[in-house]
Design a protein around this motif. Structure first.
Motif, PDB file in Angstrom:
ATOM      1  N   ALA A 203       0.833  -1.210   0.000  1.00 15.79           N
ATOM      2  CA  ALA A 203       0.000   0.000   0.000  1.00 15.79           C
ATOM      3  C   ALA A 203       0.863   1.253   0.000  1.00 15.79           C
ATOM      4  N   GLU A 204       1.939   1.223   0.735  1.00 17.38           N
ATOM      5  CA  GLU A 204       2.795   2.407   0.842  1.00 17.38           C
ATOM      6  C   GLU A 204       3.449   2.732  -0.491  1.00 17.38           C
ATOM      7  N   LEU A 205       3.781   1.679  -1.235  1.00 12.03           N
ATOM      8  CA  LEU A 205       4.336   1.901  -2.573  1.00 12.03           C
ATOM      9  C   LEU A 205       3.386   2.757  -3.408  1.00 12.03           C
ATOM     10  N   TYR A 206       2.112   2.419  -3.359  1.00 13.98           N
ATOM     11  CA  TYR A 206       1.148   3.177  -4.151  1.00 13.98           C
ATOM     12  C   TYR A 206       0.890   4.557  -3.564  1.00 13.98           C
ATOM     13  N   GLY A 207       1.208   4.739  -2.300  1.00  9.83           N
ATOM     14  CA  GLY A 207       1.164   6.084  -1.742  1.00  9.83           C
ATOM     15  C   GLY A 207       2.235   6.956  -2.367  1.00  9.83           C
ATOM     16  N   LEU A 208       3.428   6.412  -2.479  1.00 12.51           N
ATOM     17  CA  LEU A 208       4.535   7.145  -3.099  1.00 12.51           C
ATOM     18  C   LEU A 208       4.216   7.466  -4.557  1.00 12.51           C
ATOM     19  N   PHE A 211       1.203  10.002  -4.944  1.00 16.03           N
ATOM     20  CA  PHE A 211       1.556  11.385  -4.626  1.00 16.03           C
ATOM     21  C   PHE A 211       2.310  12.033  -5.777  1.00 16.03           C
TER      22      PHE A 211
ATOM     23  N   GLU B 204       3.517   7.606   2.242  1.00 16.98           N
ATOM     24  CA  GLU B 204       3.143   6.223   2.507  1.00 16.98           C
ATOM     25  C   GLU B 204       1.919   6.138   3.405  1.00 16.98           C
ATOM     26  N   TYR B 206      -0.599   8.089   3.303  1.00 10.28           N
ATOM     27  CA  TYR B 206      -1.778   8.250   2.452  1.00 10.28           C
ATOM     28  C   TYR B 206      -1.971   7.056   1.526  1.00 10.28           C
ATOM     29  N   GLY B 207      -0.918   6.296   1.302  1.00 18.13           N
ATOM     30  CA  GLY B 207      -1.094   5.039   0.588  1.00 18.13           C
ATOM     31  C   GLY B 207      -1.919   4.071   1.403  1.00 18.13           C
ATOM     32  N   LEU B 208      -1.587   3.968   2.678  1.00 16.34           N
ATOM     33  CA  LEU B 208      -2.338   3.076   3.566  1.00 16.34           C
ATOM     34  C   LEU B 208      -3.794   3.516   3.664  1.00 16.34           C
TER      35      LEU B 208
END
Lengths: 244, 244
Positions: A203-208, A211, B204, B206-208
């Motif tokens: 999930a954090e990957l897709y946050g990066l 953004f 990250e 906001y990815g979560l």
DNA sequence: ACACAAACGAGAGCAGTGCTCTTGCTTTGG
DNA sequence: CCAAAGCAAGAGCACTGCTCTCGTTTGTGT
């Protein structure tokens, strides 16, 4: 269209895939519609995707288009599936190119492929990882394509953890049972501690990526490639991957 | 509204802020429009937000609405700013409630407040952290409200790093200059190593949240609160925060 | 106190949208 | 060879964002 081909598929014809010239024409038109829709998507975004405009550009009338897609949302669904598949294939290709390298290298290859695809197809990325379409809930058909990148990441971590156990931070008790269920679902051969952080890293990957694609880094992060690489390397480290 | 109220607001009126009854009415109507728009947003999502429907619900004709917002996108912009402010205020309130606690506690309080707000206002969250509106680029007005949560996180990390330096992983050389520029911009008193991972952790987070709000965790992560807490605690750790 | 300008609400209207239904024509399969 | 299914076209409905005009209301400078 099609007039050229030598048609007369014969009585019997191929028993398998396309049953006749008509069926072939159908998938051809369907593909043309999706192509044109993708073009408009890349220009104006999903919200302004207009069935009428697509039909107009293809030289047909709007009502004819409903023979191929029962509604605008169904067209979008088709584009969503294609986008997931396109992203998944890109990631898999990038991974296979370094399949023999160490786990960190493989991990970053996948992450950078995701980022590159997203930057190259921002509107399609928005379609699959941005705000979901209002009324619409994704049909089960989208699930397998959507899982491809995740499965890749799981495979990398699984390969790395095979044999040598890596130091894993203990789970808080409140997460214990959920992590075990989660591990049983997606990666039965990985310890729950690792699966929990792996899903989070996913999930954090897709946050990066989100953004960057959606402009949240504007005027903040300028030189984004090394920034991304560093963040992704730390993610790899957090799921227990080490060089070598 | 309208016909019922006793009108004739009086000649002079309050000399202070609103220059007259008209100005007061204007901001009242403006607020009513935004409220109704927010209601429709919560039901149908941004894509189906209709100026005409808003006007209809308010008992006015659609063209009258253009006296208050020059276009639909301007209405959306106003809602975006309000959403950023609402989220920012929620986060700040949650933080201030534990302002005297340790940095990890403060960090998780902010993160959980963001998550709770997002789950309570999914469509508004989609408006600010989902796919951006197609043609539209956010005006500078949105920048300060959008920065509130980020500044809060910076403050927590700054307080924690004041005095005792925390072990920081070295930066790759390719990120050195960018990290220094970044640090100079957003937190001049923090070492570049920390700022780089802080900004990554910000994205990250906001990815979560996004994965949960947009349904990417459906059928994957079930018990999401402990999962989120664990991930966020690890993020806190990654930026160098420790209990105490 | 009066007059003028700005702000305002209502209505008609334009161009565009998703979608449905009906009407004929062409291809297909029995 | 003929009925059935697939197809494109057109008209039409209800809706959208937005513009323009027309009287009316409101605030203000003289």
């Amino acid at each position: 269209m099609s007039s050229s081909t030598h048609d007369t598929p014969g009585r019997a014809g191929v028993p398998g895939t396309p049953r006749g010239a008509r069926a072939r024409a159908r998938i051809e038109v369907t593909e043309a519609i999706k192509d044109e829709a993708r073009r408009q998507l890349a220009v104006d975004g999903a919200a302004k995707l207009s069935l009428r405009a697509v039909a107009r550009e293809l030289g047909m009338v709007s009502s004819a288009l409903y023979r191929y897609f029962p509604s605008r949302d169904d067209l979008l669904t088709a584009l969503i599936i294609d986008a997931y598949d396109s992203l998944g294939e890109t990631a898999e290709t990038a991974h296979d190119a370094v399949a023999d390298a160490g786990p960190v290298r493989r991990w970053t290859a996948v992450c950078e492929a995701v980022r590159a695809w997203a930057l190259a197809h921002p509107h399609e990325y928005a379609l699959i990882y941005g705000s979901p379409v209002p009324g619409y809930t994704a049909p089960r058909t989208t699930v397998p394509p959507a899982a491809r990148v995740g499965l890749l990441l799981i495979r990398i971590v699984r390969d790395a953890h095979r044999g040598q156990g890596v130091a894993k931070t203990p789970l808080p008790t409140e997460l214990r049972t959920e992590a075990e269920r989660l591990a049983a679902d997606v990666a039965p051969d990985l310890p729950p501690e690792v699966v929990a952080v792996l899903v989070a890293a996913w999930a954090e990957l897709y946050g990066l990526v989100g953004f960057e694609v959606f402009g949240q880094f504007n005027r903040i992060v300028e030189d984004r490639e090394p920034f991304f690489r560093h963040a992704v390397a730390r993610l790899a480290h957090s799921v227990g991957l080490v060089h070598g």
